[in-house]
Design an enzyme around this catalytic site. Structure first.
Site, PDB file in Angstrom:
ATOM      1  N   GLU A  56      12.748  10.181 -21.402  1.00 27.60           N
ATOM      2  CA  GLU A  56      13.899  10.573 -20.588  1.00 27.60           C
ATOM      3  C   GLU A  56      13.618  10.449 -19.095  1.00 27.60           C
ATOM      4  OE1 GLU A  56      15.425  14.094 -23.594  1.00 27.60           O
ATOM      5  OE2 GLU A  56      13.834  14.502 -22.164  1.00 27.60           O
ATOM      6  N   ALA A 139       1.682  23.665 -26.786  1.00 29.03           N
ATOM      7  CA  ALA A 139       1.335  23.473 -25.370  1.00 29.03           C
ATOM      8  C   ALA A 139       2.113  24.387 -24.425  1.00 29.03           C
ATOM      9  CB  ALA A 139       1.560  22.005 -24.995  1.00 29.03           C
ATOM     10  N   THR A 201       9.246  25.681 -30.795  1.00 32.84           N
ATOM     11  CA  THR A 201       8.629  24.813 -31.798  1.00 32.84           C
ATOM     12  C   THR A 201       9.017  23.363 -31.519  1.00 32.84           C
ATOM     13  OG1 THR A 201      10.517  24.948 -33.315  1.00 32.84           O
ATOM     14  CG2 THR A 201       8.817  26.648 -33.524  1.00 32.84           C
ATOM     15  N   VAL A 224      13.889  27.459 -26.587  1.00 36.42           N
ATOM     16  CA  VAL A 224      13.333  26.403 -25.736  1.00 36.42           C
ATOM     17  C   VAL A 224      13.126  25.078 -26.490  1.00 36.42           C
ATOM     18  CG1 VAL A 224      11.325  25.806 -24.285  1.00 36.42           C
ATOM     19  CG2 VAL A 224      12.148  28.152 -24.337  1.00 36.42           C
ATOM     20  N   GLY A 225      12.803  25.179 -27.776  1.00 34.36           N
ATOM     21  CA  GLY A 225      12.365  23.985 -28.512  1.00 34.36           C
ATOM     22  C   GLY A 225      13.477  23.005 -28.871  1.00 34.36           C
ATOM     23  N   ASP A 227      15.901  20.687 -27.855  1.00 31.96           N
ATOM     24  CA  ASP A 227      16.233  20.083 -26.550  1.00 31.96           C
ATOM     25  C   ASP A 227      16.575  18.603 -26.680  1.00 31.96           C
ATOM     26  OD1 ASP A 227      13.725  19.193 -27.199  1.00 31.96           O
ATOM     27  OD2 ASP A 227      12.808  19.607 -25.267  1.00 31.96           O
ATOM     28  N   LYS A 231      17.891  18.091 -32.919  1.00 32.26           N
ATOM     29  CA  LYS A 231      16.684  18.949 -32.858  1.00 32.26           C
ATOM     30  C   LYS A 231      17.124  20.334 -32.404  1.00 32.26           C
ATOM     31  CE  LYS A 231      12.186  18.623 -30.448  1.00 32.26           C
ATOM     32  NZ  LYS A 231      12.226  18.843 -28.993  1.00 32.26           N
ATOM     33  N   SER A 292      17.976  26.847 -23.603  1.00 34.32           N
ATOM     34  CA  SER A 292      17.245  26.024 -22.628  1.00 34.32           C
ATOM     35  C   SER A 292      17.022  24.603 -23.147  1.00 34.32           C
ATOM     36  CB  SER A 292      15.900  26.701 -22.360  1.00 34.32           C
ATOM     37  OG  SER A 292      14.968  25.795 -21.859  1.00 34.32           O
ATOM     38  N   VAL A 293      17.356  23.628 -22.318  1.00 33.63           N
ATOM     39  CA  VAL A 293      16.985  22.240 -22.650  1.00 33.63           C
ATOM     40  C   VAL A 293      16.124  21.621 -21.549  1.00 33.63           C
ATOM     41  CG1 VAL A 293      18.926  21.759 -24.201  1.00 33.63           C
ATOM     42  CG2 VAL A 293      19.203  21.340 -21.746  1.00 33.63           C
TER      43      VAL A 293
HETATM   44  P1  NAD Z   1       3.672  21.302 -29.236  1.00 33.81           P
HETATM   45  O1  NAD Z   1       3.787  20.176 -30.218  1.00 33.81           O
HETATM   46  O2  NAD Z   1       2.455  21.377 -28.388  1.00 33.81           O
HETATM   47  O3  NAD Z   1       3.811  22.708 -30.003  1.00 33.81           O
HETATM   48  C1  NAD Z   1       4.775  22.974 -30.962  1.00 33.81           C
HETATM   49  C2  NAD Z   1       4.248  24.052 -31.896  1.00 33.81           C
HETATM   50  O4  NAD Z   1       5.316  24.423 -32.781  1.00 33.81           O
HETATM   51  C3  NAD Z   1       3.076  23.576 -32.761  1.00 33.81           C
HETATM   52  O5  NAD Z   1       1.983  24.465 -32.617  1.00 33.81           O
HETATM   53  C4  NAD Z   1       3.645  23.598 -34.189  1.00 33.81           C
HETATM   54  O6  NAD Z   1       2.685  23.911 -35.179  1.00 33.81           O
HETATM   55  C5  NAD Z   1       4.707  24.684 -34.055  1.00 33.81           C
HETATM   56  N1  NAD Z   1       5.757  24.636 -35.072  1.00 33.81           N
HETATM   57  C6  NAD Z   1       6.424  23.547 -35.531  1.00 33.81           C
HETATM   58  N2  NAD Z   1       7.324  23.932 -36.475  1.00 33.81           N
HETATM   59  C7  NAD Z   1       7.206  25.277 -36.574  1.00 33.81           C
HETATM   60  C8  NAD Z   1       7.874  26.257 -37.384  1.00 33.81           C
HETATM   61  N3  NAD Z   1       8.799  25.910 -38.264  1.00 33.81           N
HETATM   62  N4  NAD Z   1       7.523  27.565 -37.219  1.00 33.81           N
HETATM   63  C9  NAD Z   1       6.538  27.923 -36.333  1.00 33.81           C
HETATM   64  N5  NAD Z   1       5.879  27.033 -35.573  1.00 33.81           N
HETATM   65  C10 NAD Z   1       6.212  25.730 -35.680  1.00 33.81           C
HETATM   66  O7  NAD Z   1       4.984  21.233 -28.334  1.00 33.81           O
HETATM   67  P2  NAD Z   1       5.237  21.920 -26.903  1.00 33.81           P
HETATM   68  O8  NAD Z   1       4.835  21.023 -25.804  1.00 33.81           O
HETATM   69  O9  NAD Z   1       4.716  23.321 -26.966  1.00 33.81           O
HETATM   70  O10 NAD Z   1       6.826  21.934 -26.910  1.00 33.81           O
HETATM   71  C11 NAD Z   1       7.523  22.753 -27.812  1.00 33.81           C
HETATM   72  C12 NAD Z   1       8.974  22.380 -27.820  1.00 33.81           C
HETATM   73  O11 NAD Z   1       9.563  22.720 -26.563  1.00 33.81           O
HETATM   74  C13 NAD Z   1       9.236  20.893 -27.993  1.00 33.81           C
HETATM   75  O12 NAD Z   1      10.301  20.723 -28.875  1.00 33.81           O
HETATM   76  C14 NAD Z   1       9.585  20.409 -26.614  1.00 33.81           C
HETATM   77  O13 NAD Z   1      10.420  19.268 -26.644  1.00 33.81           O
HETATM   78  C15 NAD Z   1      10.303  21.613 -26.073  1.00 33.81           C
HETATM   79  N6  NAD Z   1      10.327  21.720 -24.625  1.00 33.81           N
HETATM   80  C16 NAD Z   1      11.466  22.186 -24.056  1.00 33.81           C
HETATM   81  C17 NAD Z   1      11.537  22.321 -22.688  1.00 33.81           C
HETATM   82  C18 NAD Z   1      12.774  22.890 -22.058  1.00 33.81           C
HETATM   83  O14 NAD Z   1      12.910  22.864 -20.835  1.00 33.81           O
HETATM   84  N7  NAD Z   1      13.677  23.440 -22.835  1.00 33.81           N
HETATM   85  C19 NAD Z   1      10.453  21.962 -21.874  1.00 33.81           C
HETATM   86  C20 NAD Z   1       9.280  21.514 -22.498  1.00 33.81           C
HETATM   87  C21 NAD Z   1       9.228  21.403 -23.873  1.00 33.81           C
END
Ligand code: NAD
Length: 347
Positions: A56, A139, A201, A224-225, A227, A231, A292-293
């Protein structure tokens, strides 16, 4: 020369002031930019989707500066030793069009996402909120924990990840803080009794991280996840019971939890709450959701913050990204200069 703030400089800068102090400073910049929302040029981000994930571009401008972030989201990357999210950003001077700052933005994304989440919760969570659940310990997770501790004083966490190693990493990283961490065996157990629920997640599908029965009255959800199109993390019924707050509706309706809802599903824009033009939480029994996206102005605020923070420090280097011919019309002349003059190194 363009100022360049790479990964090691961001790490050193954050270490030098302390991560919570850095987060609080970042919150101020993000809040300030939300307050002057109407000054910004805004559009949904430009997304290139593939089966594996998304790449993106997120541009915006306040008329003085122009900024953009390049960011990817590839949920299966960790299985091959790569991160789900990586990013870099650019801040430019609108008057000349010249870039003035290039920065890593993988760490900065973790920081600005967490800072924005905590800022939203400051306006939307109950004032007596003390316990947060975090589902997804990848992360982004430590940044979320520390931003909520710094801004809202949340020191009690109930956390869950499908991968037990992620929980050990999370606990280890925060071992030296005063945050009490309870690792649970299910998401349901984590959210039980929590005042704030953060879902962070990564899975490119319509997941049900929270189902309707898991969410009681008075809770604030920091989602947060979810986005990206296709998803999401929340069951639609939760959205119907709640008041939903978003960054930029045109983008969130495509990417956020509300992609599950009708195009006219009512939402409130977060900037309006921050600017005092809309009400956030109205009662202790209301469910609030920050859908949040991640929006371009937050990255712009982060770049602006970083640019100000590194001035007069050694936390940046100079990058010969733009040409500087003596005669601006004689670009070709650079090829005719003796070789050493061309070898300005990347510091
Ligand atoms: P990551 O891959 O480092 O961590 C994701 C974690 O989620 C992993 O530890 C995984 O085991 C866990 N997980 C997956 N499915 C699960 C479930 N059903 N139950 C419990 N845990 C589960 O990713 P990240 O960098 O931490 O990012 C997380 C999410 O946040 C991503 O989807 C990313 O796109 C999103 N994100 C959003 C924003 C925003 O501004 N809204 C910013 C950054 C990242």
């Amino acid at each position: 020369m363009v100022q360049y703030v790479g990964v090691s400089n961001v790490v050193e800068l954050v270490r030098s002031v302390g991560i919570e102090t850095f987060l609080l400073g970042l919150v101020d910049y993000i809040e300030e930019d939300f307050r002057r929302w109407e000054e910004f040029e805004k559009s949904p981000r430009v997304a290139s989707h593939s089966k594996a994930g998304v790449i993106e571009l997120m541009p915006t401008s306040d008329g003085q500066h122009y900024g953009f972030k390049y960011v990817n989201g590839h949920p299966k990357n960790p299985s091959v030793g790569l991160q789900t999210v990586t990013a870099f950003g650019v801040l430019s001077d609108v008057a000349t069009g010249y870039p003035c700052l290039v920065s890593e933005m993988t760490l900065m994304t973790g920081l600005r996402t967490a800072a924005t989440s905590a800022l939203a919760a400051k306006y939307l969570a109950r004032k007596d909120a003390r316990t947060m659940a975090i589902v997804g310990l990848g992360a982004q997770s430590e940044f979320q924990a520390l931003a909520f501790r710094a801004l809202l004083g949340i020191k009690s966490l109930r956390v869950y990840d499908i991968d037990p190693d992620a929980a050990s990493k999370f606990r280890g990283n925060l071992a030296e803080t005063d945050i009490e961490i309870i690792v649970t065996k299910t998401a349901e157990e984590a959210v039980s009794g929590a005042d704030i629920i953060t879902t962070v997640t990564a899975d490119k599908r319509n997941a049900t991280i929270l189902s309707d029965n898991m969410v009681g009255g008075g809770v604030h959800i920091n989602a947060v996840g979810g986005d990206c199109p296709g998803k999401t993390e929340l069951q639609g019924d939760i959205l119907r019971r709640a008041d939903v707050f978003v960054e930029f509706p045109e983008q969130t309706r495509i990417e956020g939890e509300i992609q599950q809802m009708a195009p006219d599903f009512p939402v409130t824009e977060l900037w309006q709450v921050i600017a005092g033009q809309a009400t956030g939480r109205r009662s202790d029994t209301q469910i609030t959701i920050f859908d949040s996206v991640g929006f371009a102005t937050e990255d712009f605020s982060a770049l602006r913050y970083l640019r100000d923070a590194v001035q007069g420090t050694s936390f940046y280097t100079e990058l010969d990204l733009t040409t500087q011919p003596e005669d601006p019309r004689n670009l070709y002349g650079l090829f005719r200069q003796p070789a050493p003059a061309m070898q300005r190194s990347v510091a």
